[in-house]
Design an enzyme around this catalytic site. Structure first.
Site, PDB file in Angstrom:
ATOM      1  N   HIS C 129       0.776  -1.161   0.076  1.00  0.00           N
ATOM      2  CA  HIS C 129      -0.163  -0.107   0.076  1.00  0.00           C
ATOM      3  C   HIS C 129       0.922   1.329   0.012  1.00  0.00           C
ATOM      4  O   HIS C 129       2.248   1.294   0.732  1.00  0.00           O
ATOM      5  CB  HIS C 129      -0.876  -0.169   1.223  1.00  0.00           C
ATOM      6  CG  HIS C 129      -2.009   1.012   1.278  1.00  0.00           C
ATOM      7  ND1 HIS C 129      -1.604   2.303   2.063  1.00  0.00           N
ATOM      8  CD2 HIS C 129      -3.142   0.946   1.147  1.00  0.00           C
ATOM      9  CE1 HIS C 129      -2.711   2.924   1.832  1.00  0.00           C
ATOM     10  NE2 HIS C 129      -3.741   2.195   1.431  1.00  0.00           N
ATOM     11  N   ASP C 206       3.021  -4.461   8.155  1.00  0.00           N
ATOM     12  CA  ASP C 206       1.733  -3.850   7.847  1.00  0.00           C
ATOM     13  C   ASP C 206       0.666  -4.583   8.085  1.00  0.00           C
ATOM     14  O   ASP C 206       0.437  -5.458   6.976  1.00  0.00           O
ATOM     15  CB  ASP C 206       1.696  -3.110   6.456  1.00  0.00           C
ATOM     16  CG  ASP C 206       0.540  -2.290   6.161  1.00  0.00           C
ATOM     17  OD1 ASP C 206      -0.388  -2.427   6.907  1.00  0.00           O
ATOM     18  OD2 ASP C 206       0.520  -1.710   5.023  1.00  0.00           O
ATOM     19  N   GLN C 209      -4.489  -5.428   7.114  1.00  0.00           N
ATOM     20  CA  GLN C 209      -5.402  -6.194   6.468  1.00  0.00           C
ATOM     21  C   GLN C 209      -5.339  -7.589   6.985  1.00  0.00           C
ATOM     22  O   GLN C 209      -6.054  -8.522   6.549  1.00  0.00           O
ATOM     23  CB  GLN C 209      -5.157  -6.461   4.908  1.00  0.00           C
ATOM     24  CG  GLN C 209      -5.503  -5.003   3.988  1.00  0.00           C
ATOM     25  CD  GLN C 209      -6.995  -4.567   3.965  1.00  0.00           C
ATOM     26  OE1 GLN C 209      -7.654  -5.249   4.381  1.00  0.00           O
ATOM     27  NE2 GLN C 209      -6.824  -3.497   3.651  1.00  0.00           N
ATOM     28  N   LYS C 232     -10.474  -0.338  10.170  1.00  0.00           N
ATOM     29  CA  LYS C 232     -10.524  -1.407   9.557  1.00  0.00           C
ATOM     30  C   LYS C 232     -11.002  -2.513  10.533  1.00  0.00           C
ATOM     31  O   LYS C 232     -11.114  -3.793   9.803  1.00  0.00           O
ATOM     32  CB  LYS C 232      -9.471  -1.843   8.638  1.00  0.00           C
ATOM     33  CG  LYS C 232      -8.901  -0.707   7.666  1.00  0.00           C
ATOM     34  CD  LYS C 232      -8.120  -1.176   6.790  1.00  0.00           C
ATOM     35  CE  LYS C 232      -7.255   0.170   6.267  1.00  0.00           C
ATOM     36  NZ  LYS C 232      -7.583   0.400   4.964  1.00  0.00           N
ATOM     37  N   CYS C 372      -4.816   2.318  -3.674  1.00  0.00           N
ATOM     38  CA  CYS C 372      -3.501   2.901  -3.106  1.00  0.00           C
ATOM     39  C   CYS C 372      -2.395   2.087  -3.202  1.00  0.00           C
ATOM     40  O   CYS C 372      -1.654   1.955  -2.318  1.00  0.00           O
ATOM     41  CB  CYS C 372      -3.785   3.072  -1.640  1.00  0.00           C
ATOM     42  SG  CYS C 372      -5.194   4.549  -1.530  1.00  0.00           S
TER      43      CYS C 372
HETATM   44  C1  LIG Z   1      -2.097  -2.705   3.596  1.00  0.00           C
HETATM   45  C2  LIG Z   1      -2.860  -1.471   4.101  1.00  0.00           C
HETATM   46  N1  LIG Z   1      -1.751  -0.528   4.656  1.00  0.00           N
HETATM   47  C3  LIG Z   1      -1.884   0.666   5.189  1.00  0.00           C
HETATM   48  C4  LIG Z   1      -2.966   1.138   5.010  1.00  0.00           C
HETATM   49  C5  LIG Z   1      -3.429   2.520   5.458  1.00  0.00           C
HETATM   50  O1  LIG Z   1      -4.242   2.703   6.465  1.00  0.00           O
HETATM   51  P1  LIG Z   1      -4.972   3.877   7.001  1.00  0.00           P
HETATM   52  O2  LIG Z   1      -5.448   4.775   5.930  1.00  0.00           O
HETATM   53  O3  LIG Z   1      -5.803   3.716   7.785  1.00  0.00           O
HETATM   54  O4  LIG Z   1      -4.021   4.834   7.648  1.00  0.00           O
HETATM   55  C6  LIG Z   1      -4.143   0.452   4.340  1.00  0.00           C
HETATM   56  C7  LIG Z   1      -5.716   1.017   4.147  1.00  0.00           C
HETATM   57  O5  LIG Z   1      -5.940   2.001   3.653  1.00  0.00           O
HETATM   58  C8  LIG Z   1      -4.071  -0.987   3.825  1.00  0.00           C
HETATM   59  O6  LIG Z   1      -4.930  -1.580   3.387  1.00  0.00           O
END
Ligand SMILES: Cc1ncc(COP(=O)(O)O)c(C=O)c1O
Ligand SMILES: Cc1ncc(COP(=O)(O)O)c(C=O)c1O
Lengths: 149, 414, 414, 149
Positions: C129, C206, C209, C232, C372
Site C-alpha cells: 500500500h 503492515d 489487512q 478497518k 492505493c
Molecule cells: C495494507 C494497508 N496498509 C496501510 C493502509 C493505510 O491505512 P490508513 O489509511 O488507515 O492509515 C491500508 C488501508 O488503507 C492498507 O490496506
C-alpha cells in the site's frame, strides 16, 4: 470525610516535619528524579555500608504525598540491611498499585501504611513513589560502585 | 438570543453526572479539554450508524455520503476561521499540526521558499506550550537554525520592547501562542505579525486557547498559518485543524506519506496532489471531522463574541474573588485587558497537587502542574500552579464553589 | 457459540438503512473501512457523556477515569496482539504509525542502533500500500539508503526465490504487508522474518489487512514492529496502533513533540519520557482509543479464528462463482492457501468505475481503482480493478448479489 | 432505472465509438492528465489557429464517462473560436458542479448535455471533467506559445 483516608494525620505530620531533609555531603550515590507530569523534583543521597542502608538524605519540592512518602521512607529504611530494604520496597510498590484491594502489612511498612489511601487515587501513585524510585535507583548505583571499588 | 450558561449546560450530558459520591460537577479544566454537547456526540454516532465508508475512495453511495460529510465540515470550518475551504487541513491535533509545519519546513529543499539554513532564525516565546516549543527546538537542531524567543514579564505579558532584535532579517519563522494556556494572557498580534512580514518571515499562530473562546479571523489577523484542536472547542477528541494560506500550502512539502495524498506513484518515486489532499494521507478521521463541523456550528450559533463576553465576565469575577483570599498569588495578568479565561494561581505553601485533590473531593475539577509549559512556570518562579479555566458552560456559581473550596483547603492543610 | 453472520449483522446499525431508493446494503468494501457495531459507537459516546477529561493530566476524578479508560484499552490491545501493555502506542492511523517509524528511524543519531547511512538498504515489496511504500522512499532519499523490493508474480504471490539477494548484510529494515489489500495474498512471514533477523535487520509488519481478519500474535511471528488501523477492525476512525518490541522502543527517537511525551523541558532542550508516552504527544484521541478497546473486545468475543474461517468460506465461494462469469479475470491468487477475503478482478473491457457504479445502483458497495497500490496494479497489467472485500458481517447472499450484479452489468454495458 | 440518467444512450455511443481518439502528430500543445483517485489517464493534443480551435486529438484509458466526455468535447469544440470554447467550458463545469440543480443549456452544450446526470454522482464529476481540464490546460499552453512566437 473520604479525603482523610488519603491525607492521614501521619502524612500531614511528615509533610510538615520532613525527616532527613538535608542533603548529606558524603554519599555513595546521588540521584535526581523528576515527576514530569507535575514538575516535582527530588535529590536523594544514599550511603550503603556493609550491606546496610547507612544513610539516606534528600531535598526536593513536591506535594504532601511525595514529601511525606520520602520522609517516611528514610525513617523506615535507614539502618535496614539492603535486602530487607528491597523487600519493603516491593511491598510498598505492591500496596500502591493495589487500587485499595490489599491492606498492606503494618508490621513491615510501619508509618508507610498510612499511604495506603493513595492507591485509590491513580494520579497520586507517582507522587508516593517518587522518593522510593529515587532510592531504588540510588541503591543500584551505590551497589554497582561498591562492587567496582 | 441572550446568553444563558444554565441553558447551555443542558446541552452537555456530562453535567448530568455527579462526582465523588454525589457532588455536583464543577468543571474548571476546559483549558485542558472541553466537554461535548449532545449535537457533537450525536454527529459522530450518526456518521457511524448511517454514512460510514472511506471518503474520497469509493464510487458507492456511502462513500459519496462520507465524502460529502467531511467536505461540508471543511467548508464550515473555513467559514468559521475566515479562510478558504482548500486551506483547511485536518490533523489529529494541534500537536500534529505544529509538528507537520516543523517537519514539512525542515524537508524543504534549497530551491523551496520554506528552506531553512544554518543561521536562519526561528522565534517563539517563553509562554509557549511544549507543542509550540519542542518541534521548533528540534527543527533548529536539524537545520542549524537558531531558536530565539520573546521573554515573559512578571505581570505575565510578553516583553516586546526588543521586538527588532528578536525578529531580525534572519528570522524565517515566528510561532506564537494567541492566548497562554497558563497565564490567560492574550498576545497583541498586530505589531508582531507586521514585524514578521516586514522581515519576510512567516507567522504561525497557536490558536488552541483562542479559537474556542473568541472570534478569530485569519484574514483580519493577516497571519500565515493557524492551528487549533477540536477537543478544546466542544469538538471530538482526535481531530485538529491546520489552516494555511493557499499560496504557502502550494509550496510546503507534505508531511505524512501514504494513500490519497498522491498524484502518481512508482516503486521509486511519488508526486503529490494539491492541498489540502497533499497533507491528509490515509483514511481520514472522518467521524471526528464531522463532529468538529457540528461543534463549530454549535459555537457559531451561540456566537463567539457572546462566549468571549461571558468568559470575561466570570474571569473578572474569579480574579477579584481569588484576590480576596489571603496567600493567593495569581500567576498572570490580573486586569482583563487582553486576557482570557485561564487563571493560574498559587496558595501559600500548599502544593497545587494537594489543593487540586482537595477541590476534586468537592467535585471541582482544576488542573495542577506546569501545564505543558515548563519553561514558563520556571520563569514565573513557581514549580507548579493550580489552574482554573472557564468556558461557555461555567457559571458564577462555579466560581463561588471554587473560592469556597480554596478557603476550605487552606484550613485543611493549615 | 456458532458463527452466524446474520446475528452479527444485527450488531451493526448501518445495515438497518437502505441504498439508492430502498435497496438492501451489500457492503463489500471492508478492505477500505469496516462498519461499526453499536458497542463501539456507544463506547465512544459513553466516554464523552460520562468520563471526558484530559487523560494523564489532571488530579480530578474525570481525569482519573479518562486515564483508566484509555490505559485499559491499551491492555486489551496488548493482550489481543500478544505484546506487553507498554509496547502499544496509539496513533491516528497506520499511515501515521508507518510514517512515525520512518521519521524516527531517520532522525536516529550516529550512535543510535537505528541510524541509517548511505548505502544501507530498506526492503519492501511490489504489493505494498502507498502507506508502506512512500515513507520508505522518502527515508531512502533523506538518508541515501537504497530502497529494494520483492517482486510480485503473475499469480499474485511474492517472488521469494531471490531472498538472499534482496535481503542482504546491508539491509537495515524490512517493511512488508501481511495481507495485500488488492490481491488478498497473505505473505509467508516466517522465512522472511528469519532472513531479516539473520542479517540484523528489523522487520516491520503492515497488518492493516490481517489483524482485523485473523489471529495475529507478535510473539509467535517474532516480528519487531506492527501497525494496524482501528477503522478497518470495526473500530472508530482516527485511531491506529503501533506495536514495537520494548527494547527497540527504548532506543527509537520520538516523532511528534509536545505535551506529555517529555521528561524535562527548557527553552533550548528537552528529554523524553519512556515509551509508550514518548510517542504519544498531546492530548490523546481518547474516545477513539476507548472505542478501539471495545472493538477489539467485540472481535475477541466472537473469535478471530472463527472470523477468519468465515471469510475463507465466503471468499472461496466468491472466487468460484466469479470464475464462472465469462470475461472475469481475478487479479490475485485463486486458491485459498494463504489468502484472505479481498478479491480484485476485471470484467472484460468494462471499466471498473462503470462496474462499480452499476453495482452501487443495486445497493452493492465495492471499491474500484488502484486501491492505493498503484505500482502493484501497474505490475499486474491493469490500470485499475474492482475489489470486493469481505468481513464477518458478509453472507453468501451478499456474494450472490455481487455475482448477479456483475452479470447484469455485463449485459448493460455490452 | 435511475442509472439510465447517468449512462445515457449518447454517452454509451461515444464510449463505444470515441471521436478523435488518435493523437495527431502536429499540435501546439500536448498535455497528460491523470485522475489520481482511479488511475485514469489522458493525453490530449491541441492546435489553435487564428484564435480558433483547429484540432483536438487524444488517447487514454478511463471509464465510459471520462471517455465519452472527452469524445463529446472534441466534437463540440473543434472549429469553435477559443473564446466560445471557454464559455462552453464554463457552462459545462457549472453543470457538473450543480448537483442536478440546473438543467444546462442544450443549445450550447449539445451532446454534452447528456452528461448532466453525472452531477448527481460526486465521485464521477472528476471523470467527466478529466478531458475538459486537459483541454483547458492545453489551451493555456497553446496560447502562451502563440503569444511568444
Ligand atoms: C495494507 C494497508 N496498509 C496501510 C493502509 C493505510 O491505512 P490508513 O489509511 O488507515 O492509515 C491500508 C488501508 O488503507 C492498507 O490496506
Ligand atoms: C496553547 C496550547 N498549544 C498547544 C496545545 C496542544 O494541543 P493538543 O494536545 O490538543 O495537541 C495546547 C493544549 O494542550 C495548548 O493549550
Amino acid at each position: 470525610m473520604e479525603l482523610d483516608n488519603l491525607y492521614q494525620e501521619v502524612i500531614l505530620d511528615h509533610y510538615k516535619n520532613p525527616q532527613n531533609k538535608k542533603l548529606a555531603t558524603n554519599y555513595d550515590a546521588q540521584v535526581h528524579h523528576v515527576n514530569p507530569s507535575c514538575g516535582d523534583e527530588i535529590d536523594l543521597n544514599l550511603t550503603i555500608t556493609d550491606g546496610v542502608v547507612a544513610n539516606i538524605s534528600w531535598d526536593g519540592v513536591g506535594c504532601s504525598i511525595s514529601q511525606a512518602s520520602v520522609s517516611i521512607l528514610t525513617d523506615l529504611l535507614i539502618g535496614k540491611p539492603i535486602s530487607e530494604a528491597y523487600s519493603i520496597f516491593d511491598q510498598f510498590v505492591s500496596l500502591m498499585q493495589s487500587k485499595g484491594s490489599i491492606p498492606g502489612d503494618e508490621s513491615v511498612l510501619e508509618d508507610a501504611i498510612a499511604l495506603a489511601g493513595v492507591s485509590k487515587y491513580p494520579a497520586r501513585i507517582k507522587c508516593a513513589l517518587l522518593g522510593w524510585m529515587a532510592f531504588k535507583d540510588a541503591s543500584v548505583q551505590a551497589q554497582a560502585k561498591s562492587e567496582l571499588g | 438570543m441572550t446568553f444563558d450558561p444554565l441553558t447551555i449546560r443542558k446541552d452537555f450530558p456530562i453535567f448530568g453526572r455527579s462526582i465523588r459520591d454525589g457532588k455536583r460537577l464543577v468543571y474548571l479544566d476546559s483549558g485542558a479539554t472541553s466537554q461535548k454537547p449532545s449535537v457533537v456526540i450525536d454527529a459522530e454516532s450518526d456518521f457511524y450508524r448511517n454514512h460510514n465508508a472511506a471518503a474520497h475512495r469509493g464510487a458507492h453511495q456511502l462513500a459519496e455520503e462520507a465524502t460529502e460529510a467531511i467536505e461540508s465540515a471543511r467548508g464550515i470550518i473555513a467559514d468559521f476561521l475566515g479562510g478558504a475551504t482548500d486551506e483547511i487541513i485536518f490533523t489529529k491535533s494541534s500537536t500534529e499540526a505544529l509538528n507537520l509545519l516543523a517537519y514539512s519546513i525542515g524537508s524543504a529543499a534549497k530551491e523551496n521558499p520554506f528552506h531553512l539554513k544554518a543561521g536562519d532564525e526561528i522565534v517563539v516565546s517563553e509562554m509557549e506550550h511544549h507543542a509550540n516549543l519542542i518541534p521548533w527546538q528540534q527543527l533548529a537542531k536539524r537545520t542549524g537554525a537558531v531558536l530565539k524567543w520573546f521573554e515573559v514579564e512578571p505581570n505575565g505579558r510578553l516583553d516586546l520592547s526588543n521586538m527588532k532584535s528578536v525578529i531580525t532579517d534572519r528570522t524565517k519563522i515566528v510561532a506564537l501562542t494567541h492566548q497562554s494556556n497558563v497565564l490567560g494572557t492574550i498576545n497583541p498580534l498586530a505589531e508582531i505579525v507586521k514585524r514578521a512580514h516586514e522581515v519576510g518571515a512567516i507567522f504561525i499562530l497557536d490558536a488552541c486557547q483562542s479559537v474556542p473562546h473568541m472570534p478569530v479571523n485569519v484574514t483580519d489577523l493577516d497571519i500565515d498559518f493557524l492551528v487549533f484542536s477540536g477537543h478544546k472547542a466542544v469538538g471530538p477528541t482526535g481531530v485538529g485543524v491546520l489552516w494555511g494560506r493557499a499560496s504557502l500550502l502550494a509550496d510546503l512539502p507534505p508531511f505524512l506519506f501514504g494513500g490519497s495524498m498522491i498524484e502518481s506513484v512508482t516503486m521509486t518515486d511519488a508526486t503529490w496532489a494539491p492541498a489540502p489532499r497533499k497533507f491528509e494521507a490515509g483514511v481520514p478521521n472522518m467521524a471526528q471531522i464531522v463532529g468538529l463541523g457540528a461543534a463549530v456550528s454549535y459555537l457559531t450559533n451561540i456566537g463567539m463574541q457572546k462566549i468571549h463576553n461571558h468568559e470575561i465576565e466570570i474571569t473578572q469575577y474569579a480574579i477579584s474573588k481569588l484576590q480576596e483570599v489571603e496567600e493567593v498569588r495569581i500567576i498572570g495578568p490580573t486586569d482583563m485587558n487582553l486576557r482570557g479565561g485561564a487563571v493560574s494561581f498559587t496558595l501559600g505553601e500548599i502544593h497545587p497537587h494537594d489543593l487540586g485533590q482537595y477541590l476534586d473531593n468537592s467535585g471541582i475539577a482544576v488542573r495542577t502542574g506546569h501545564h505543558c509549559a515548563w519553561p514558563l512556570t520556571r520563569k514565573m518562579g513557581v514549580p507548579s500552579t493550580t489552574r482554573a479555566s472557564f468556558y461557555l458552560y461555567n457559571t458564577i456559581e462555579d466560581i463561588d464553589a471554587l473560592i469556597t473550596g480554596v478557603r476550605d483547603a487552606q484550613k485543611y492543610f493549615a
